[in-house]
Design an enzyme around this catalytic site. Structure first.
Site, PDB file in Angstrom:
ATOM      1  N   GLY A  66      13.685 -31.597  18.649  1.00  0.00           N
ATOM      2  CA  GLY A  66      13.953 -32.145  17.314  1.00  0.00           C
ATOM      3  C   GLY A  66      13.263 -33.482  17.142  1.00  0.00           C
TER       4      GLY A  66
ATOM      5  CB  SER B 205       8.912 -33.290  14.101  1.00  0.00           C
ATOM      6  OG  SER B 205       9.952 -32.489  13.559  1.00  0.00           O
ATOM      7  CB  SER B 206      12.182 -35.466  11.117  1.00  0.00           C
ATOM      8  OG  SER B 206      13.087 -34.412  11.390  1.00  0.00           O
ATOM      9  N   GLY B 207      13.955 -37.751  11.940  1.00  0.00           N
ATOM     10  CA  GLY B 207      15.317 -38.218  12.154  1.00  0.00           C
ATOM     11  C   GLY B 207      15.528 -38.953  13.468  1.00  0.00           C
TER      12      GLY B 207
ATOM     13  NE  ARG C  65      13.143 -24.462  13.353  1.00  0.00           N
ATOM     14  CZ  ARG C  65      13.972 -24.040  12.408  1.00  0.00           C
ATOM     15  NH1 ARG C  65      14.127 -22.755  12.202  1.00  0.00           N
ATOM     16  NH2 ARG C  65      14.651 -24.906  11.674  1.00  0.00           N
TER      17      ARG C  65
ATOM     18  CE  LYS D   1       9.253 -31.101   7.944  1.00  0.00           C
ATOM     19  NZ  LYS D   1      10.709 -30.787   7.827  1.00  0.00           N
TER      20      LYS D   1
ATOM     21  CG  ASP E 202      13.315 -20.948  16.789  1.00  0.00           C
ATOM     22  OD1 ASP E 202      14.348 -21.449  17.273  1.00  0.00           O
ATOM     23  OD2 ASP E 202      13.309 -20.309  15.716  1.00  0.00           O
TER      24      ASP E 202
ATOM     25  CB  SER F 148      27.814 -34.010  20.797  1.00  0.00           C
ATOM     26  OG  SER F 148      28.895 -33.321  20.211  1.00  0.00           O
TER      27      SER F 148
ATOM     28  CE1 TYR G 290      26.287 -29.929  13.420  1.00  0.00           C
ATOM     29  CE2 TYR G 290      28.092 -31.443  12.945  1.00  0.00           C
ATOM     30  CZ  TYR G 290      26.807 -31.210  13.408  1.00  0.00           C
ATOM     31  OH  TYR G 290      26.051 -32.260  13.867  1.00  0.00           O
TER      32      TYR G 290
ATOM     33  CE  LYS H 270      25.697 -30.900  16.845  1.00  0.00           C
ATOM     34  NZ  LYS H 270      24.477 -31.236  17.617  1.00  0.00           N
TER      35      LYS H 270
END
Length: 327
Positions: free
Chosen positions: A45, A47-49, A70, A74, A96, A174, A188, A192
């Site tokens: 994860g 590529s952002s945030g 994915r 990005k 993925d 988490s 969700y 978590k």
């Protein structure tokens, strides 16, 4: 009478120091430092945030960084942004996390990992009755099975020659929704909460290999993912979640890296997160005997605070349903 009071006072003074000494002896695993400079950090994860903020910070601290996501476009944008801000090139891998073979190939191509950050995650808030099973399965597959895939693929190379390479870390992202469930987060939170059981058992399995597990519990974080989430959030979810503060991705990244360096099992990101961590400490590992001391002393008062939160939340739910019935 004076002598009796002196004895009682002496005991009251000695008790905290005795407890500290006992905790110093029994707290496990022992404290340590996990170095970052010149080590390979692999972030999903990325590529952002939060993942992108982590990549920036790790790169600026001299780590060799690989990021996986994915979307190749990005990833390339993230790579350029990191290069411009740090002068360092990161490696990018498009896969993925639901596909174990694709994850395994990316990790093998990246090479032995010293710090694995399982940061991928998806979230679609909705009441369970209204949410499709496809959406629920997607969250479980990405958040839970994706983490299994990453760790299972990475462990053989992480363990290899570990003694000569120093301590390693597996950090799992988490959420505060992985510490307490609230309205609209049924699926969700399930995904978590599962990560905690995974992490506690995994730490037993890899401690002998000098691999140290961390669980990171951020609150709502200002990311593109949160923007999408807010479009679907039930009204009650927003009412309840507004009692928790929001953080910037870079703030979460800093807290995360500080905790990873210390090998902390639980890494809270704000004051509310600290209180939740104390309230839910249970049988989790604790490296710091000082933090263990706080957990022991604060367990009762924090439980009372937690009951106050529940009183407020259930009150909000009752008012919301009463309002709906009147309209």
């Amino acid at each position: 009478m004076a002598d009796q009071n002196t004895v009682i006072l002496s005991l009251l003074i000695l008790l905290p120091f005795s407890l500290l000494f006992i905790l110093y002896l029994i707290v496990r695993p022992r404290s340590l430092t996990i170095p970052i400079k010149n080590r390979h950090v692999f972030i999903t994860g990325g590529s952002s945030g939060i993942g992108l903020s982590l990549a920036h910070r790790f790169a600026s601290e001299g780590a060799r960084v690989s990021i996986l996501a994915r979307d190749l476009r990005k990833l390339e944008e993230a790579k350029e942004a990191i290069r411009l801000s740090t002068g360092i090139d990161v490696s990018i891998f498009s896969a993925d996390v639901r596909d174990f073979n694709a994850v395994k190939k990316a990790i093998e191509d990246a090479g032995p990992i010293d710090v694995l950050v399982c940061n991928q995650g998806v979230f679609t808030p909705q009441e369970l009755e209204l949410q499709s099973l496809d959406e629920i399965k997607f969250m479980i597959d990405v958040n839970v099975m994706g983490t299994f895939h990453l760790i299972k693929a990475a462990l053989p190379l992480m363990k290899k020659d570990r003694k000569s390479r120093g301590p390693a870390s597996i950090a799992i992202m988490s959420s505060q929704a992985g510490q307490v469930g609230i309205y609209g987060y049924t699926a969700y939170s399930a995904s978590k909460f599962a990560l905690r059981g995974m992490a506690e058992a995994l730490q037993h399995e890899v401690i002998a290999d000098d691999i140290h597990v961390s669980l990171i519990f951020p609150p709502d974080t200002d990311t593109p993912g949160l923007e999408e989430e807010n479009k679907r959030r039930p009204e009650l979810t927003t009412i309840i979640a507004d009692s928790s503060g929001m953080m910037k991705a870079d703030e979460v990244a800093k807290k995360s890296i500080d905790g990873i360096k210390k090998g902390s099992f639980i890494i809270p990101c704000n004051l509310e997160g600290v209180l939740l961590s104390i309230a839910t400490a249970g049988l989790s590992p604790q490296r710091s005997y000082l933090m263990a001391f706080v957990e022991v002393l604060a367990a009762g008062p924090v439980r009372l605070i937690g009951l106050c939160f529940q009183w407020n939340w259930y009150g909000s739910i009752e008012k919301w349903h009463s309002k709906r019935k009147r309209t």
